[in-house]
Scaffold this motif. Structure first.
Motif, PDB file in Angstrom:
ATOM      1  N   ARG A   7      31.122   9.969  45.919  1.00  0.00           N
ATOM      2  CA  ARG A   7      32.316   9.132  45.987  1.00  0.00           C
ATOM      3  C   ARG A   7      32.048   7.813  46.713  1.00  0.00           C
ATOM      4  O   ARG A   7      32.693   6.794  46.427  1.00  0.00           O
ATOM      5  N   LYS A   8      31.108   7.816  47.640  1.00  0.00           N
ATOM      6  CA  LYS A   8      30.790   6.616  48.404  1.00  0.00           C
ATOM      7  C   LYS A   8      30.358   5.456  47.506  1.00  0.00           C
ATOM      8  O   LYS A   8      30.534   4.288  47.847  1.00  0.00           O
ATOM      9  N   SER A  42      15.783   2.475  44.850  1.00  0.00           N
ATOM     10  CA  SER A  42      15.244   1.696  45.971  1.00  0.00           C
ATOM     11  C   SER A  42      16.338   1.201  46.910  1.00  0.00           C
ATOM     12  O   SER A  42      16.026   0.560  47.918  1.00  0.00           O
ATOM     13  N   ASN A  43      17.580   1.485  46.592  1.00  0.00           N
ATOM     14  CA  ASN A  43      18.697   1.067  47.420  1.00  0.00           C
ATOM     15  C   ASN A  43      18.762   1.907  48.689  1.00  0.00           C
ATOM     16  O   ASN A  43      18.724   3.137  48.635  1.00  0.00           O
ATOM     17  N   GLN A  98      19.340   6.019  49.161  1.00  0.00           N
ATOM     18  CA  GLN A  98      18.330   6.868  49.797  1.00  0.00           C
ATOM     19  C   GLN A  98      18.912   7.624  50.985  1.00  0.00           C
ATOM     20  O   GLN A  98      18.648   8.814  51.162  1.00  0.00           O
ATOM     21  N   THR A  99      19.727   6.931  51.813  1.00  0.00           N
ATOM     22  CA  THR A  99      20.348   7.583  52.969  1.00  0.00           C
ATOM     23  C   THR A  99      21.279   8.708  52.539  1.00  0.00           C
ATOM     24  O   THR A  99      21.269   9.802  53.105  1.00  0.00           O
ATOM     25  N   GLU A 100      22.083   8.443  51.516  1.00  0.00           N
ATOM     26  CA  GLU A 100      23.043   9.453  51.047  1.00  0.00           C
ATOM     27  C   GLU A 100      22.321  10.650  50.433  1.00  0.00           C
ATOM     28  O   GLU A 100      22.730  11.802  50.626  1.00  0.00           O
ATOM     29  N   CYS A 133      19.611  17.333  53.316  1.00  0.00           N
ATOM     30  CA  CYS A 133      19.706  18.063  54.586  1.00  0.00           C
ATOM     31  C   CYS A 133      20.865  19.058  54.565  1.00  0.00           C
ATOM     32  O   CYS A 133      20.753  20.168  55.096  1.00  0.00           O
ATOM     33  N   LYS A 134      21.954  18.653  53.943  1.00  0.00           N
ATOM     34  CA  LYS A 134      23.112  19.535  53.849  1.00  0.00           C
ATOM     35  C   LYS A 134      22.781  20.774  53.029  1.00  0.00           C
ATOM     36  O   LYS A 134      23.131  21.898  53.401  1.00  0.00           O
TER      37      LYS A 134
END
Length: 392
Positions: A103-104, A327-328, A332-334, A340-341
């Motif tokens: 959704r982000k 490459s965004n 990558q963070t999401e 990890c979740k």
């Protein structure tokens, strides 16, 4: 007279007895200014082409590529652009799933990216479809082939190209809008972009199909087109390429101004590196490489055109997905958070299952069960006391 004839390189139209037919060399030869001729003889058979292909079409049997060499060359090139389009489709579908799943990433910028991704996917699918319908059978007579399926494949191919160029233009317009305007009403713009990106190619294709049916309904609609039919497709494409190139130059100018204002008297080398990175990122997004041959005749630099428009163009979707999704930093963070979740959930599931099993079989649990039995059963307490007395 003589019937239509496919000699493996060129389609010769029907001719009457004694008629001499004159046609240009096939497209895949570099020289298009020379012509071939064949005569419909008394026996109603076609004569051999004169001059021969080796002389008329710009190659020499002794030193240059003959028809078989040309065939193997284009076969190798077909494998290259097939691999390019396959890589593009795979990466673009993955990027679409990423943007749709989180959704982000649901914002106007990514909605436009997603439509561009879809246009690249359609273009690749259209290329595969056209190759499968028109060129799967090497013995096919291209003079006689004029089916609804092959015409639909060519029409779908033309639509996908138009849609792709229009969405490249919309990407450029939206980026320039963001750079020039402080506030942009996203909902207002996104619907106009969607309407233009898919509506304009549909309208152009509708006009092209009607013109083809009424003016040049020959073959599979993949033959040489007359002026009107050709420019119905080529005109909008050239217009989008020209506008996008102007936007590209303007965006670079804006970026130069912003970088200078941010850095003040900073290092020129760092300024140049940042500008170079921005430019390289914008080239596949704007499709600027198409400007190289956009306004030249199709006979100009055929091999270079093939490398740029088919070779590099087939990988353009892959590069766009790589740069604007994988490459965004946000993506990558999401993805790392989600990974990890998932790992944490698997760990909890694992510990829950194994924790239940260990509690059921551990000695501590046995002692606890024994103490509970002691509390509940008087007989057990008595027998244990007696055993203790006897032992003493």
């Amino acid at each position: 007279g003589c019937a239509r004839d496919w000699d493996g390189l060129t389609c010769w139209p029907r001719a009457t007895f004694g008629e001499v037919v004159k046609i240009p060399c096939p497209r895949f030869f570099e020289e298009f200014t020379r012509f071939l001729q064949r005569n419909c003889t008394q026996e109603e058979h076609w004569s051999e082409p004169f001059p021969p292909y080796t002389i008329a079409c710009g190659f020499d049997e002794g030193s240059s590529k003959g028809p078989e060499d040309q065939k193997s060359y284009y076969s190798a090139f077909w494998r290259v652009y097939t691999a390019g389009y396959a890589a593009s489709v795979t990466s673009l579908i993955t990027a679409l799933i990423v943007f749709a799943a989180f959704r982000k990433f649901h914002c106007t910028r990514n909605y436009i990216h997603m439509h561009l991704f879809v246009s690249f996917i359609l273009r690749a699918v259209a290329v595969f479809t056209k190759d499968a319908v028109l060129f799967a059978d090497e013995t096919m007579d291209h003079c006689l082939m004029s089916t609804v399926a092959c015409k639909a494949a060519v029409a779908f191919f033309q639509f996908s190209i138009l849609a792709n160029f229009f969405w490249l233009l919309i990407e450029g317009i939206y980026l320039q809008t963001l750079l020039l305007l402080t506030f942009v009403s996203n909902k207002k713009f996104v619907w106009w972009f969607i309407f233009t990106g898919w509506g304009a190619p549909t309208a152009v294709m509708f006009a092209w199909v009607l013109t083809r049916i009424h003016q040049q309904n020959t073959g599979c609609w993949d033959d040489d087109e007359n002026g009107v039919v050709l420019w119905i497709i080529k005109g909008p494409i050239l217009l989008t390429v020209l506008i996008n190139f102007i936007i590209f130059i303007n965006v670079i100018r804006i970026l130069v101004h912003k970088l200078k204002s941010q850095e003040g008297g900073g290092s020129h080398s760092s300024h140049f590196v940042r500008l170079a990175k921005s430019t390289l990122l914008l080239i596949p997004l704007f499709g600027v490489h198409y400007i190289v041959f956009a306004f030249f005749p199709e006979s100009t630099g055929l091999e270079a055109r093939l490398y740029i428009e088919l070779g590099l163009g087939s990988f353009q979707g892959f590069v766009v997905a790589l740069l604007y999704c994988f490459s965004n930093a946000e993506v990558q963070t999401e993805l790392k958070k989600q990974l990890c979740k998932w790992q944490y959930q698997e760990y909890l599931t694992f510990t829950h299952k194994h924790g239940t099993f260990s509690r059921e079989t551990s000695p501590v649990n046995y002692v606890t069960q024994s103490s509970l039995l002691d509390k509940i059963s008087p007989k057990r307490r008595t027998s244990v006391f007696q055993d203790g007395v006897t032992t003493v």
